[in-house]
Design an enzyme around this catalytic site. Structure first.
Site, mmCIF file in Angstrom:
data_model
loop_
_atom_site.group_PDB
_atom_site.id
_atom_site.type_symbol
_atom_site.label_atom_id
_atom_site.label_comp_id
_atom_site.label_asym_id
_atom_site.label_seq_id
_atom_site.Cartn_x
_atom_site.Cartn_y
_atom_site.Cartn_z
ATOM 1 N N ASP A 96 -0.573 -13.528 0.228
ATOM 2 C CA ASP A 96 0.247 -13.797 1.404
ATOM 3 C C ASP A 96 -0.509 -14.783 2.284
ATOM 4 O OD1 ASP A 96 -1.628 -12.439 2.779
ATOM 5 O OD2 ASP A 96 -0.325 -10.818 3.442
ATOM 6 N N ASP A 289 6.248 -5.525 -2.551
ATOM 7 C CA ASP A 289 4.879 -5.057 -2.346
ATOM 8 C C ASP A 289 4.927 -4.091 -1.187
ATOM 9 O OD1 ASP A 289 5.046 -7.319 -0.200
ATOM 10 O OD2 ASP A 289 3.267 -6.172 0.312
ATOM 11 N N CYS A 327 5.934 13.864 -13.620
ATOM 12 C CA CYS A 327 5.102 12.668 -13.804
ATOM 13 C C CYS A 327 4.165 12.883 -14.996
ATOM 14 C CB CYS A 327 4.292 12.406 -12.536
ATOM 15 S SG CYS A 327 3.183 10.987 -12.663
ATOM 16 N N CYS A 329 1.480 10.859 -15.552
ATOM 17 C CA CYS A 329 0.257 10.087 -15.329
ATOM 18 C C CYS A 329 -0.968 10.959 -15.631
ATOM 19 C CB CYS A 329 0.201 9.515 -13.911
ATOM 20 S SG CYS A 329 -0.465 10.617 -12.661
ATOM 21 N N CYS A 332 -1.681 13.805 -13.172
ATOM 22 C CA CYS A 332 -0.776 14.957 -13.278
ATOM 23 C C CYS A 332 -0.983 15.730 -14.569
ATOM 24 C CB CYS A 332 0.676 14.501 -13.148
ATOM 25 S SG CYS A 332 1.053 13.949 -11.468
ATOM 26 N N HIS A 358 -1.992 8.434 -8.829
ATOM 27 C CA HIS A 358 -0.673 9.029 -9.082
ATOM 28 C C HIS A 358 0.430 8.228 -8.380
ATOM 29 C CE1 HIS A 358 2.826 11.564 -9.056
ATOM 30 N NE2 HIS A 358 2.823 11.424 -7.739
#
Ligand SMILES: [Zn+2]
Length: 389
Positions: A96, A289, A327, A329, A332, A358
């Site tokens: 940015d 974002d 989840c 991931c 998890c 996570h």
């Protein structure tokens, strides 16, 4: 003739939602995409191996001109061979312009036609950021996508204030473009050098324009039209999520996104929750974002399929479930809420790392499912199931 710095190809649509492929010199990015925020050259608490792993597979992350310019400073990054090399990230990046950060300094900054004067939060020194300075810094950083230097109007800006700010942003957009073209041609247009002799970090950057106008739709439309006249590689909606009411944000997105050039990426800056992302995709946005997954993770908050979960809450002290039972991931799969709560209460840095991991997995997976849903014509159903709208 220069090759276009980015190529954007829409592969499926459902209503206003688009599934596309954005090709940059550092890889292919499927959209709609969520870009983790790496303000100071790091996505806080995350190793780059995790971001690159198949589980997260972040294809593009953000860097922040304002922060990197103040610290470590542009000479350090130039000596390191550009931002990618300096931080050790080979995939795509977007920087940015610093416009939003200096604007956020409030009373500590002074905005004039030339640019913005402010005191550095690092050492208190007087600094000056302008379209030309921002373009020069972003050329050195060398991200695949750079942003124009803009000014933001507060969410509750009156029509007069918002117009003044929008006009200034348009003049700065033209100056950004002029400076950007000059810098690109200095590097790319130097025919005395072969491609290999030119600095790799400066090859083929793209520049995105930013649409402003606060909550005033007529100003937003004018900003869009006049920004497109200047001509950029993609377009962003800026100045949302700055204190306006939620419906104002969605009204702006709904009115403006479908009017943005169809064949170029549309980026909604700094927004938002998974629900916001899905609603914006439904209105035609491709790129996002937001600091929510990382910042909230550090503050003990997990995003889950059932909404937000605050790990500080005493009710999780003995809870043997993962953060999110839906989840898959690695956090998890391995850890319980009770353990992560214990880490958080003990001030262990691993708490922030696990929650951030996570949350990013959750955001990135949600966007993956959004892309699959659009491609299989199931997005309307997916959206209904997810947000109830
Ligand atoms: Zn998880």
């Amino acid at each position: 003739m220069l090759t276009p710095p980015v190529n954007f190809e829409i592969q499926a649509t459902e209503g206003q939602a688009r599934a596309a492929v954005l090709t940059t010199r550092r890889g292919v990015i499927e959209t709609p995409v969520f870009m983790p925020v790496g303000t100071a050259g790091t996505v806080k608490g995350m190793r780059f191996e995790e971001l690159e792993s198949p589980e997260l597979d972040a294809r593009i992350i953000l860097g922040n001109t304002y922060h990197l310019w103040l610290r470590p400073g542009i000479e350090t990054i130039r000596a390191g061979g550009g931002l990618h090399k300096f931080i050790g990230w080979e995939r795509a990046m977007l920087t940015d312009s610093g416009g939003f950060q200096v604007w956020s300094l409030g009373a500590l900054r002074k905005i004039t036609e030339a640019g913005t004067e402010f005191r550095s939060h690092v050492d208190g020194s007087l600094c000056f950021l302008s379209p030309e300075v921002s373009m020069e810094v972003q050329a050195t950083l060398g991200a695949e996508i750079a942003m124009v230097f803009d000014e933001c109007a507060p969410g509750e800006a009156t029509l007069d204030e918002a117009r003044r700010s929008m006009e200034l942003t348009l003049r700065w957009a033209q100056r950004s473009k002029d400076a950007f073209d000059r810098l690109q041609s200095e590097v790319l247009g130097d025919e005395t050098k072969t491609k290999d002799q030119r600095p790799k970090t400066d090859l083929g950057q793209a520049l995105f324009g930013i649409i402003q106008g606060a909550g005033h739709l007529d100003l937003r439309r004018e900003s869009l039209e006049r920004t497109v006249e200047i001509g950029f590689d993609g377009y962003a909606i800026g100045g949302l999520s700055v204190g306006e009411e939620k419906h104002v944000m969605m009204d702006v997105i709904e009115d403006i996104a479908p009017r943005m050039p169809d064949d170029q990426p549309r980026y909604l800056m700094g927004v938002g929750t998974p629900e916001d992302l899905i609603e914006a995709v439904a209105r035609g946005v491709d790129m996002f974002d937001c600091v929510l997954p990382t910042r909230n993770g550090r503050n003990g908050q997990a995003f889950t399929a059932r909404g937000k979960l605050n790990i500080k809450n005493a009710r999780y002290a003995l809870d043997q479930n993962p953060l999110d039972e839906f989840c898959s991931c690695s956090v998890c799969r391995r850890h319980t809420r009770a353990f992560i709560r214990h880490l958080y209460q003990s001030g262990e840095m691993l708490a922030s790392m696990l929650l951030t991991h996570h949350n990013l997995a959750f955001f990135l997976d949600t966007m993956k499912r959004v892309r699959q849903a659009i491609r299989s014509d199931q997005f309307a159903k997916f959206r209904r199931d997810y947000t109830g709208s």
